[in-house]
Design an enzyme around this catalytic site. Structure first.
Site, short mmCIF file in Angstrom:
data_model
loop_
_atom_site.label_atom_id
_atom_site.label_comp_id
_atom_site.label_asym_id
_atom_site.label_seq_id
_atom_site.Cartn_x
_atom_site.Cartn_y
_atom_site.Cartn_z
N SER A 162 0.84 -1.22 0.00
CA SER A 162 0.00 0.00 0.00
C SER A 162 0.87 1.26 0.00
CB SER A 162 -0.89 0.02 1.25
OG SER A 162 -1.79 -1.05 1.21
N ARG A 185 1.45 4.29 -3.02
CA ARG A 185 1.21 5.70 -2.73
C ARG A 185 2.48 6.53 -2.91
NH1 ARG A 185 -2.48 2.43 -0.41
NH2 ARG A 185 -4.47 3.26 0.36
N ARG A 244 -13.68 -7.35 -10.78
CA ARG A 244 -13.87 -6.71 -9.46
C ARG A 244 -14.69 -5.42 -9.56
NH1 ARG A 244 -8.37 -6.83 -6.25
NH2 ARG A 244 -9.80 -6.21 -4.59
N GLN A 274 -9.31 1.83 -0.18
CA GLN A 274 -9.13 2.19 -1.58
C GLN A 274 -10.14 3.24 -2.00
OE1 GLN A 274 -9.17 -1.56 -3.70
NE2 GLN A 274 -7.06 -2.02 -3.15
N ASP A 305 -6.64 -8.22 4.73
CA ASP A 305 -5.87 -9.03 3.77
C ASP A 305 -5.29 -10.30 4.40
OD1 ASP A 305 -6.37 -7.28 1.71
OD2 ASP A 305 -4.54 -6.12 2.03
N LYS A 339 -12.27 -9.75 -3.23
CA LYS A 339 -10.83 -9.51 -3.30
C LYS A 339 -10.28 -10.15 -4.58
CE LYS A 339 -10.44 -7.11 0.43
NZ LYS A 339 -10.11 -5.69 0.31
N ARG A 393 -12.37 -14.96 -1.44
CA ARG A 393 -11.46 -15.62 -0.47
C ARG A 393 -12.19 -16.51 0.52
NH1 ARG A 393 -7.00 -10.71 0.13
NH2 ARG A 393 -5.86 -11.37 -1.73
N ARG A 419 -2.45 -14.38 -2.03
CA ARG A 419 -2.53 -14.67 -0.59
C ARG A 419 -3.11 -16.06 -0.31
NH1 ARG A 419 -0.73 -9.81 0.98
NH2 ARG A 419 -1.70 -7.93 0.16
#
Ligand code: S3P
Length: 439
Positions: A28, A32, A128, A175, A321, A348, A352, A393
């Site tokens: 993250s 940025r 998504r 987000q 997450d 996600k 998940r 993940r």
């Protein structure tokens, strides 16, 4: 990386974990740093940048819009900022691959530019939901077309004057919050975002680090359009979301003791530590400090006997997450673990809840998905062949599970592990996981 090649993890059962481990930089914060560094006046030096496909997608997108970015070279990136209005129209579409953070945050920034841009993604990203960002942006005056069903591609029409809004987020999403705040820098007047529960606040912290004032009052963050960003140096801490695989691994494996170095422990990200501690894990934070406005610490984890719990709902956004890894901890715990209030997990990089339940059931674990969570009964895990559905993940969580399975684990479709954790296999095997990469 293309998920068409079947990268497979083969993991032999058992083992214990030892040593000091430094996992890669925070995803993250890496995204940025590129976005704000590009729009700043002056040169921004970043160290500890995550050289994973997702953060690199953001880096390439800003290069395509005319920003000179040197590196990454061993985590070092130098960004020659072009100022708030210095981006140029890219030639062709911006492909952000698997990265939800790139497309959603950039939608906000690009809504304020004077040119049109199209953003596309891979098969997973293309499914998504994007209306969660296009709706507030439309209220600000932006014009953005989505694919059918509100999914990517996103076509952002430039030259639409934006006005500030007071927006209450319908879901706890950093987000969406970040997207609206970033657009707010280009809007007339004030833009406020109110969140239903605390989510990661890296955007607010980094904006302040770049000299852009963000007022924070309880669950509301407000900024005023028309300001500017000044270059700042950024030391990206290790990603607690990557560290989480080793926290669960060292907790469930026998005779283990690992220390994860220089991990970001921003309180909006530490739900995984709280949840594991509630389950009985021994986790200690040492060498606590701060780098560039973000708290960091070394995290020591030792093997522990876990018990099932009802996960407090207020911890869900703070560990959003980490649930795939936490589900493996739950499968190793005594009794039932119940998760509720986590419907966001269904949108996600994969669903998940369903994908983890499918794999755990193949491993002989009683796992019952619910609309907004899952119930997992701890038990003996068998080895199994499972699919990650291209979700980084999920792949890493099932790899770690092998520490407690009776037989070998084979995990298919692991190419996207490089989106967030390019050296996972080598770090995990150095620490004691019996993992091999096959393709
Ligand atoms: C992120 C926010 C979270 C998280 C994602 C990164 C960010 O997404 O799941 O991996 O960098 O802002 P949501 O905002 O959709 O919860």
């Amino acid at each position: 990386m293309s998920s068409e090649i079947n990268i497979q993890f083969k993991v032999q059962p058992g083992g214990s974990l030892h040593g000091n481990i430094r996992v890669p930089g925070d995803k993250s914060i890496s995204h940025r740093s590129i976005m704000l560094g590009s729009l700043a006046e002056g040169v921004t030096h970043v160290s500890g940048f995550l050289e994973g496909d997702d953060a690199l997608a953001t880096l390439k997108a800003f290069r395509a819009m005319g920003v000179q970015i040197d590196g990454p070279d061993d985590g070092k990136v130098v960004i020659h900022g072009v100022g708030m209005h210095g981006l140029k129209a890219p030639v062709g579409v911006l492909d952000v691959g698997n990265s939800g953070t790139s497309i959603r945050l950039m939608a906000g920034l690009l809504a304020g530019q004077g040119f049109d841009v199209e953003m596309v993604g891979d098969a997973s990203l293309s499914k998504r939901p994007m209306r969660r960002v296009t709706e507030p942006l439309a209220l600000m005056g932006a014009k953005i077309d989505t694919g059918e069903g509100g999914t990517p591609p996103l076509y952002v029409h430039g030259d639409s004057p934006l006005k500030g809004i007071n927006y209450t987020l319908p879901m706890a999403s950093a987000q969406v919050k970040s997207c609206v705040l970033l657009a707010g820098m280009y809007a007339e007047g004030d833009t406020s975002v109110t969140e239903p529960a605390p989510t990661r606040d890296h955007t607010e912290r980094m904006l302040q680090g770049f000299g852009y004032e963000v007022k924070r009052d309880g669950s509301t963050a407000t900024l005023t359009g028309g300001g500017s960003l000044k270059a700042a140096d950024i030391d990206v801490p290790s990603d607690i979301s990557s560290a989480a695989f080793f926290m669960v691994a060292a907790t469930i494996a026998a005779d283990s003791d690992v220390t994860l170095e220089h991990v970001g422990v921003n309180p909006t990200r530490t739900g995984v530590i709280d949840i594991l501690r509630l389950m009985g894990a021994q986790i200690d934070l040492i060498n606590e400090g701060e780098v560039g406005g973000e708290p960091v610490a070394d995290i020591r984890i030792r093997s522990s006997k876990l018990k099932g719990i009802h996960i407090p709902e207020d911890l869900v956004p703070l560990a959003i997450d980490e649930f795939p890894a936490l589900f493996i901890a739950a499968a190793c715990a005594d009794g039932k673990t119940v998760l509720t209030g986590a419907e966001e997990l269904r949108v996600k990089e994969s669903d998940r809840i369903q994908v983890m339940a499918d794999g755990l059931i193949r491993m002989g674990i009683n796992a019952e998905p619910t609309t907004d969570g899952i119930v997992i009964e701890g038990g003996q895990m068998a080895g199994a062949e499972v699919v990650s559905h291209g979700d980084h993940r999920i792949a890493m969580s099932f790899a770690v599970a092998a520490l407690r399975t009776q037989g070998e684990m084979i995990i298919n479709d692991c190419a996207n592990v490089t989106t967030s954790f390019p050296n996972f296999v080598s770090l995990a095997s150095d620490a004691g996981l019996k993992i091999e990469l096959m393709d």
